[in-house]
Design an enzyme around this catalytic site. Structure first.
Site, mmCIF file in Angstrom:
data_model
loop_
_atom_site.group_PDB
_atom_site.id
_atom_site.type_symbol
_atom_site.label_atom_id
_atom_site.label_comp_id
_atom_site.label_asym_id
_atom_site.label_seq_id
_atom_site.Cartn_x
_atom_site.Cartn_y
_atom_site.Cartn_z
ATOM 1 N N LYS A 52 -10.368 2.441 14.529
ATOM 2 C CA LYS A 52 -9.992 3.228 15.706
ATOM 3 C C LYS A 52 -10.624 4.614 15.696
ATOM 4 O O LYS A 52 -10.734 5.254 16.743
ATOM 5 C CB LYS A 52 -8.472 3.309 15.813
ATOM 6 C CG LYS A 52 -7.822 1.940 16.038
ATOM 7 C CD LYS A 52 -6.317 2.043 16.165
ATOM 8 C CE LYS A 52 -5.704 0.684 16.495
ATOM 9 N NZ LYS A 52 -5.438 -0.144 15.317
ATOM 10 N N SER A 110 -7.444 -0.490 10.628
ATOM 11 C CA SER A 110 -7.317 0.436 11.759
ATOM 12 C C SER A 110 -8.127 1.715 11.624
ATOM 13 O O SER A 110 -8.119 2.547 12.538
ATOM 14 C CB SER A 110 -5.847 0.784 11.999
ATOM 15 O OG SER A 110 -5.194 -0.281 12.657
ATOM 16 N N SER A 136 -1.353 3.938 16.318
ATOM 17 C CA SER A 136 -2.320 2.911 15.908
ATOM 18 C C SER A 136 -2.197 1.687 16.802
ATOM 19 O O SER A 136 -2.280 0.541 16.338
ATOM 20 C CB SER A 136 -2.144 2.518 14.432
ATOM 21 O OG SER A 136 -3.326 1.929 13.938
#
Length: 425
Positions: free
Chosen positions: A77, A74, A134
């Site tokens: 992101k 993640s 997230s």
């Protein structure tokens, strides 16, 4: 001294011809050279990679396998957010631009905020859901809005990454869900973090938000370093079984800002500990590094040439822990409204109660996650039994039913649930 052809004597007592002896010695030496050479060129798979830089000038303060390929999870992101910032700056979208959540976005695997297919959210809401919780659903909604499709957006991400100096990163999706072709390095993530802070300082505060609310539903941050490390004020966590526990963090003390990157922690605790060690060492050392991020890019060692390692097997990557609805054991992962049913000296007591309450409340509340959180009161550790990830109304319904049956139940708002200093049990 003159050597004779039969000077050497073997183990049998018979003399060995000199030529045969030399042949065997040379053969053994040759094999030894080959062994040493093979050891020198075989890439060593690092257990984790890390990097610490001064955010002002990009000077490298500490580095370990910073150019080794790694799965970003993640941390991806951060790149998606950077793309959104660029689109806003270019006037392609603004904070209040409406996005319609597609079935593809809503159907993304956890972690996600819980956006519904057909739901309309703003760019600002989607970005906050992506960074705070997230949310993979929010990341894909943004990607589809800006790129037409997630695949097209990922190509844009890779091109942009290369343009800002992320030399080895390749993106295949906007969320960081597992893809063998999606890779980065500790160096590249430091480049991205530094670029976000320097080029979009007005948006940096989004990486320090502690909760986000959309359509009456509030969820807390998954980034525990924000509350555990004095001076830490932003960036992103990441986890897949391939990547291990990743973290990019930035902290400021006495006007000095550092950026740390940790890739491949074995668990959340180790990830936080490694980052704490990095930042503490950096703040303790007032000197500046002699190497820049640009210099580091051209120093890819043999050990850093191999494919990304698969960081974790078993433990947090067992089948049971990967399933949606698995028990949360870290306070940093709590989100939504929660209800606590009590605290116990033994973990199995808390687990038994949580399982019972899930069954008892199955027809009363919607989706929830069980959580067993160890907390210490007055020097005594106890295990709190909770259900979290609830809507506010469901938290109220749960406690009303428990109270009606003479049980203990306390509803906890997201602000209380995610506050490490809050006392509840």
């Amino acid at each position: 001294m003159l050597l004779r052809a039969h000077q050497s004597i073997g183990r049998t007592g018979r003399r060995m011809p000199f030529r045969r002896l030399m042949s065997r010695l040379l053969s053994g030496l040759f094999c030894l050279i080959l062994l040493v050479a093979s050891m020198a060129v075989t890439p060593a798979v690092a257990r984790n990679a890390s990097l610490l830089i001064d955010a002002t000038d990009g000077r490298v303060l500490q580095s370990r396998d910073a150019n080794a390929l790694w799965y970003p999870a993640s941390l991806t992101k951060m790149m998606t957010a950077f793309m959104v910032f660029q689109a806003i700056e270019a006037g392609k979208v603004d904070w209040q631009t409406k996005l319609k959540v597609s079935a593809n976005a809503a159907g993304q695997s956890p972690t996600k905020f819980g956006l519904k297919a057909g739901q309309t959210v703003t760019v600002e809401q989607a970005l906050k859901a992506m960074l705070v919780v997230s949310g993979n659903d929010a990341a894909v909604a943004l990607a589809e809005a800006l790129g037409g499709s997630e695949a097209a957006f990922a190509q844009m991400m890779t091109a942009t990454a290369r343009s800002i100096g992320m030399e080895r990163s390749v993106f295949r999706n906007a969320s960081g869900l597992p893809d063998d072709g999606q890779v980065t390095t500790a160096r590249d993530m430091a480049v991205l973090a530094m670029r976000i802070i320097s080029h979009f300082p007005q948006h940096y505060h989004l990486f320090n938000l502690r909760s986000v609310t959309i359509a009456g539903r509030t969820q807390g941050t998954v980034n525990g370093i924000l509350s555990s490390y004095p001076g830490a004020d932003g960036m992103k966590t990441g986890f897949t079984c391939g990547s291990g526990y990743n973290l990019v963090a930035s902290a400021e003390r006495d006007g000095r800002r550092l950026i740390g990157v940790v890739l491949g922690g074995r668990n959340r605790g180790e990830r936080a500990a490694l980052m704490t060690q990095l930042l503490n060492a950096g703040f303790a050392n007032k000197g500046s590094g002699s190497q820049s991020l640009k210099d580091l890019a051209i120093q890819v060692s043999a050990a850093e040439q191999g494919p990304p390692p698969v960081a974790l097997n078993g433990g947090d990557c067992s089948v049971a822990s990967r399933e949606e609805g698995g028990t949360i054991t870290s306070a940093a992962r709590l989100s939504g409204w929660g209800v606590v049913f009590g605290a116990f000296p033994k973990r199995n007591q808390a687990e038994a109660l949580v399982e019972k309450m899930r069954k008892d409340l199955a027809g009363t509340i919607g989706k929830s996650r069980p959580a067993i959180i160890e907390k210490t009161w007055e020097g005594v550790s106890r295990y709190s039994a909770l259900l979290v990830g609830l809507e506010q109304a469901d938290a109220g319904k749960a406690c009303k039913k428990v109270w009606a049956e003479k049980g203990y139940c306390l509803a906890l708002s997201p602000a209380v649930l995610t506050n490490p200093n809050a006392e509840w049990r």
